[in-house]
Design an enzyme around this catalytic site. Structure first.
Site, PDB file in Angstrom:
ATOM      1  N   ASN A 173      48.607  41.149  37.943  1.00  0.00           N
ATOM      2  CA  ASN A 173      47.443  40.405  38.420  1.00  0.00           C
ATOM      3  C   ASN A 173      47.211  39.179  37.546  1.00  0.00           C
ATOM      4  OD1 ASN A 173      47.270  42.792  39.884  1.00  0.00           O
ATOM      5  ND2 ASN A 173      45.041  42.862  39.762  1.00  0.00           N
ATOM      6  N   ASP A 191      40.945  43.654  45.657  1.00  0.00           N
ATOM      7  CA  ASP A 191      41.099  43.903  44.223  1.00  0.00           C
ATOM      8  C   ASP A 191      39.883  44.670  43.686  1.00  0.00           C
ATOM      9  OD1 ASP A 191      42.241  43.636  41.679  1.00  0.00           O
ATOM     10  OD2 ASP A 191      41.242  41.720  41.308  1.00  0.00           O
ATOM     11  N   HIS A 192      40.114  45.771  43.003  1.00  0.00           N
ATOM     12  CA  HIS A 192      39.035  46.546  42.368  1.00  0.00           C
ATOM     13  C   HIS A 192      37.949  47.017  43.336  1.00  0.00           C
ATOM     14  CE1 HIS A 192      40.177  46.406  38.137  1.00  0.00           C
ATOM     15  NE2 HIS A 192      40.618  45.191  38.375  1.00  0.00           N
ATOM     16  N   SER A 202      46.771  37.595  32.578  1.00  0.00           N
ATOM     17  CA  SER A 202      46.581  36.237  32.068  1.00  0.00           C
ATOM     18  C   SER A 202      46.546  36.254  30.551  1.00  0.00           C
ATOM     19  CB  SER A 202      45.255  35.651  32.585  1.00  0.00           C
ATOM     20  OG  SER A 202      45.368  35.254  33.921  1.00  0.00           O
ATOM     21  N   HIS A 258      47.154  44.944  35.179  1.00  0.00           N
ATOM     22  CA  HIS A 258      45.990  44.054  35.325  1.00  0.00           C
ATOM     23  C   HIS A 258      45.807  43.271  34.037  1.00  0.00           C
ATOM     24  CE1 HIS A 258      43.775  45.593  39.012  1.00  0.00           C
ATOM     25  NE2 HIS A 258      44.899  46.277  38.991  1.00  0.00           N
ATOM     26  N   GLY A 259      45.033  42.206  34.123  1.00  0.00           N
ATOM     27  CA  GLY A 259      44.764  41.437  32.918  1.00  0.00           C
ATOM     28  C   GLY A 259      45.999  40.724  32.409  1.00  0.00           C
ATOM     29  N   HIS A 315      41.258  42.203  30.721  1.00  0.00           N
ATOM     30  CA  HIS A 315      40.888  41.223  31.745  1.00  0.00           C
ATOM     31  C   HIS A 315      40.388  39.949  31.071  1.00  0.00           C
ATOM     32  CE1 HIS A 315      40.298  44.649  34.759  1.00  0.00           C
ATOM     33  NE2 HIS A 315      41.120  43.810  35.365  1.00  0.00           N
ATOM     34  N   GLY A 316      40.673  38.813  31.674  1.00  0.00           N
ATOM     35  CA  GLY A 316      40.087  37.554  31.193  1.00  0.00           C
ATOM     36  C   GLY A 316      40.938  36.868  30.134  1.00  0.00           C
TER      37      GLY A 316
HETATM   38 ZN   LIG Z   1      41.889  44.033  37.312  1.00  0.00          ZN
END
Ligand SMILES: [Zn+2]
Length: 286
Positions: A230, A80-81, A211, A208-209, A178-179
């Site tokens: 993700n 990842d990344h 959550s 991505h991100g 993210h987060g």
């Molecule tokens: Zn990411």
């Protein structure tokens, strides 16, 4: 079985669902995620960030590959990344089957050059490659990515980028961070932009991100053509919230007593994501 990201995501693209990429840096959590994926008959990408690789060490990657190899569902081990070309060589050496190169903070031409170089190398060795165009925001110190603002992905640039690089999947910026989102930040996905990109880009699209976004938005994104989402913070919060509760009993000391309820709590969240993404019951497609 252990397979590549492309083998999994091309099927998700053809059948319009999203595969969860759960970030893992702990053996108990990894086992729990594989268990719930098998229970749900859902394909899986095990996402491991370079910082997480440093934490778990190289030997755990071998163990992850062994467990994936005897799984009833297809599993890819995804770096990842990746920050640069050298990291990708490390991923290849360690046995990852899928890599992300994140040149999203670079100027367009440099992102193209780096992503193409990674794709050429990884493809010659049978790995698949995800790249990113546009930047998604970061909300806290734990989240990767240095920016707190979003640069949305331009559909025309996305077409050019995929054609010039030959990458297998593309992470796009349509409004996630993210987060975990602070209270003042209301996440809102630009689903119209997603439709525009999906109409023109043939490779699987990645979010991505994932959550902490509203469930209905995420489910919509999967229906509109996102093929990989993700998830990192949500499963880690579930696991450790439960652990704080369990550890209120000061007599507990054995991991085999402490971890199982935490794994169960994490599995509930993971199962919910799998259902939301439309990935449950898709193992038979492989
Ligand atoms: Zn990411």
């Amino acid at each position: 079985m252990l397979t590549t990201g492309k083998a999994i995501l091309d099927v998700a693209n053809a059948h319009t669902f999203a595969v969860p990429a759960f970030n893992i840096s702990d053996w108990a959590m990894f086992n729990g995620i594989v268990d719930i994926s098998e229970e749900k008959d859902a394909p899986l990408l095990v996402g491991i960030h370079p910082d997480e690789v440093n934490h778990v060490g190289r030997d755990m990657i071998n163990a992850v590959a062994q467990r994936a190899g005897r799984s009833s569902v297809p599993i890819a081990i995804h770096w990842d990344h990746g920050a640069d070309y050298e990291q990708i060589l490390t991923a290849i050496q360690f046995g990852f089957t899928s890599v992300m190169i994140d040149g999203s903070m670079l100027p367009f031409d440099e992102n193209v050059a780096l992503s193409k170089r990674v794709a050429d190398t990884a493809h010659s060795l049978g790995l698949s490659v995800e790249a990113e165009l546009g930047t998604i925001g970061a909300t806290d110190g734990y989240a990767e990515g240095g920016s707190d603002s979003i640069i949305y992905t331009d559909p025309e640039d996305a077409v050019t980028f995929v054609r010039m690089t030959g990458v297998d999947s593309l992470a796009i910026a349509i409004g996630t961070y993210h987060g975990i989102y602070p209270a003042h930040l209301k996440p809102e996905l630009k689903l119209g932009l997603l439709k525009e990109i999906k109409a023109r880009v043939e490779v699987p699209l990645v979010l991505h991100g994932g959550s902490n976004n509203p469930d209905d938005e995420i489910a919509q994104a999967a229906k509109l053509g996102i093929n990989k989402i993700n998830i990192s913070s949500d499963i880690k919060v579930a696991y450790h919230d439960k652990m704080r509760e369990v550890l209120a009993d000061p007599k507990l000391r054995e991991p085999l007593a402490i971890q199982p309820p935490c794994i169960e709590a994490m599995k509930v969240v993971a199962a919910h994501k799998i259902d939301l993404f439309g990935a449950a019951g898709k193992g038979h497609l492989f």
